[in-house]
Design a protein around this motif. Structure first.
Motif, PDB file in Angstrom:
ATOM      1  N   ALA A   1       3.708 -41.322  23.053  1.00 21.33           N
ATOM      2  CA  ALA A   1       2.982 -40.154  23.565  1.00 21.33           C
ATOM      3  C   ALA A   1       1.543 -40.181  23.063  1.00 21.33           C
ATOM      4  CB  ALA A   1       3.687 -38.868  23.132  1.00 21.33           C
TER       5      ALA A   1
ATOM      6  N   LEU B   1      -1.888 -40.414  25.380  1.00 22.66           N
ATOM      7  CA  LEU B   1      -2.907 -39.353  25.356  1.00 22.66           C
ATOM      8  C   LEU B   1      -4.268 -39.911  24.949  1.00 22.66           C
ATOM      9  CD1 LEU B   1      -1.046 -36.246  23.848  1.00 22.66           C
ATOM     10  CD2 LEU B   1      -1.682 -36.701  26.230  1.00 22.66           C
TER      11      LEU B   1
ATOM     12  N   SER C   1       1.710 -47.358  26.863  1.00 20.00           N
ATOM     13  CA  SER C   1       2.532 -46.796  25.785  1.00 20.00           C
ATOM     14  C   SER C   1       3.699 -47.714  25.429  1.00 20.00           C
ATOM     15  CB  SER C   1       3.057 -45.427  26.191  1.00 20.00           C
ATOM     16  OG  SER C   1       4.076 -45.579  27.162  1.00 20.00           O
TER      17      SER C   1
ATOM     18  N   ALA D   1       3.956 -36.391  27.736  1.00 23.15           N
ATOM     19  CA  ALA D   1       2.660 -36.074  27.127  1.00 23.15           C
ATOM     20  C   ALA D   1       1.565 -36.004  28.187  1.00 23.15           C
ATOM     21  CB  ALA D   1       2.325 -37.129  26.077  1.00 23.15           C
TER      22      ALA D   1
ATOM     23  N   THR E   1       1.869 -33.077  30.656  1.00 25.24           N
ATOM     24  CA  THR E   1       1.706 -31.756  30.074  1.00 25.24           C
ATOM     25  C   THR E   1       0.282 -31.530  29.563  1.00 25.24           C
ATOM     26  OG1 THR E   1       3.996 -31.924  29.346  1.00 25.24           O
ATOM     27  CG2 THR E   1       2.736 -30.100  28.475  1.00 25.24           C
ATOM     28  N   PHE E   2      -0.309 -32.539  28.951  1.00 19.76           N
ATOM     29  CA  PHE E   2      -1.561 -32.318  28.220  1.00 19.76           C
ATOM     30  C   PHE E   2      -2.780 -33.038  28.783  1.00 19.76           C
ATOM     31  CE2 PHE E   2       1.853 -31.760  25.002  1.00 19.76           C
ATOM     32  CZ  PHE E   2       1.688 -30.391  24.829  1.00 19.76           C
TER      33      PHE E   2
ATOM     34  N   THR F   1       2.429 -25.411  28.451  1.00 20.41           N
ATOM     35  CA  THR F   1       2.920 -25.685  27.093  1.00 20.41           C
ATOM     36  C   THR F   1       4.027 -24.707  26.714  1.00 20.41           C
ATOM     37  OG1 THR F   1       0.670 -26.375  26.588  1.00 20.41           O
ATOM     38  CG2 THR F   1       2.164 -26.124  24.724  1.00 20.41           C
TER      39      THR F   1
END
Lengths: 224, 103
Positions: free
Chosen positions: A195, A199, A214, B51, B54-55, B68
């Motif tokens: 994750a 990101l 990833s 991840a 969502t972000f 969130t």
């Protein structure tokens, strides 16, 4: 007599899992249309790809406006675990009789998370086959009907975000991942690392590529 | 690459991957590295997808309080061992409510 009992238990397991999980096709249909797929596109994926995580992965990337080649590769990497399931079930699903070639081609389409779980949980080969067929049939019918319903229903909504439907994709992934995370601390570290990599890479790479990147976290775990 | 081509590739590829498992020689699975790699890759990819979906938004990091909150609701539902569909529904409801309240 005992064999009959375990076969009817296999039917019960198969129908339970097939119908319960099959209903979540409504979430896939909704997520697909929210992402910008048409109703036929959502239905074709459920009919022919028929493996939830890969379907959600492709629609998620489309929603993010990502590179379609990277999105396709990500969906296929996720589908790779079905190959492992097939290897495990090959002996159990050996079809006999004159239509064994067609039988195997058909059975292959049903090799997914849920059918594997039910099949491997049965006490003997005969119930295992019964469990596989029941789960596959009920899940296939339910998943495709609810995909159509979810996609068609959502296509009438102005903004699916109002209903919170944009969260359904990532939450579906979380629910699939959850039992694995409960299994071991190593897998939790792997998930956290993957994750973080995705990101951190997002601002610098085209959409879809950070998810593939990833997988580097897997090499770190394997070389340890 | 248009969307229909991507869909066709995913459909064909996913089916081929399933068939490969049923048709492959057994000794492939017996290799411990192959088995381990195949078990670990989905964990990494699923975590990365959660991840990213969502972000991030439009190629950058972004924090959406409503989404969130929905993910948090899903975690609570999973801890309570709720069925799959209940997990999805509670996340969607909490996201929708949070969006309504936060404007």
């Amino acid at each position: 007599m005992e064999e009959t009992t375990s076969r009817s238990a296999a039917v019960r397991d198969g129908l339970g899992v097939g119908l319960a999980v099959g209903l979540s096709g409504i979430a896939f249909g909704a997520a697909a249309v929210t992402a910008g797929l048409s109703v036929p596109q959502a239905c074709v994926l459920s009919l022919l790809a028929f493996t939830g995580a890969s379907q959600f992965a492709l629609t998620g990337a489309v929603a993010a406006g990502g590179d379609l080649a990277a999105a396709t590769l990500g969906a296929l990497l996720l589908g790779g675990r079905n190959t492992l399931y097939g290897l495990r079930m090959a002996d159990l699903l050996r079809v006999r009789g004159q239509h064994r070639f067609l039988g195997r081609l058909l059975a292959a389409h049903g090799v997914i998370d849920e059918t594997t779980a039910v099949t491997m949980a049965q006490p003997d080969p005969e119930s295992a086959r019964t469990g596989f067929v029941t789960t596959f049939a009920s899940l296939y019918v339910a998943w495709n009907l609810t995909t159509l319903a979810g996609a068609y229903g959502t296509s009438f909504l102005g903004d699916p975000g109002v209903l919170g439907l944009d969260v359904v994709g990532p939450v579906a992934f979380l629910a699939i991942l959850w039992p694995r995370l409960a299994e071991s601390a190593e897998l939790r570290w792997l998930a956290a690392g993957a994750a973080a990599i995705a990101l951190c890479a997002t601002p610098f790479l085209p959409a879809g590529v950070p998810v593939l990147l990833s997988a580097v976290a897997v090499l770190a775990v394997m070389l340890r | 690459m248009t969307l229909w081509w991507a869909i066709a590739a995913v459909c064909l590829g996913c089916y081929a991957l399933k068939l490969a498992g049923l048709a492959a020689p057994r000794r492939v699975l017996d290799h411990p590295r192959v088995r381990r790699f195949a078990e670990l890759v989905p964990v990494a990819l699923l975590a990365a997808l959660i991840a990213v979906q969502t972000f991030t938004a439009e190629g950058g990091l972004s924090f959406d309080p409503a989404r969130t909150a929905g993910l948090g609701a899903a975690v609570v539902a999973l801890l309570l061992r709720a069925p799959f569909l209940v997990v999805l529904a509670s996340a969607a409801v909490v996201t929708a409510l949070a969006r309504m309240l936060l404007g």
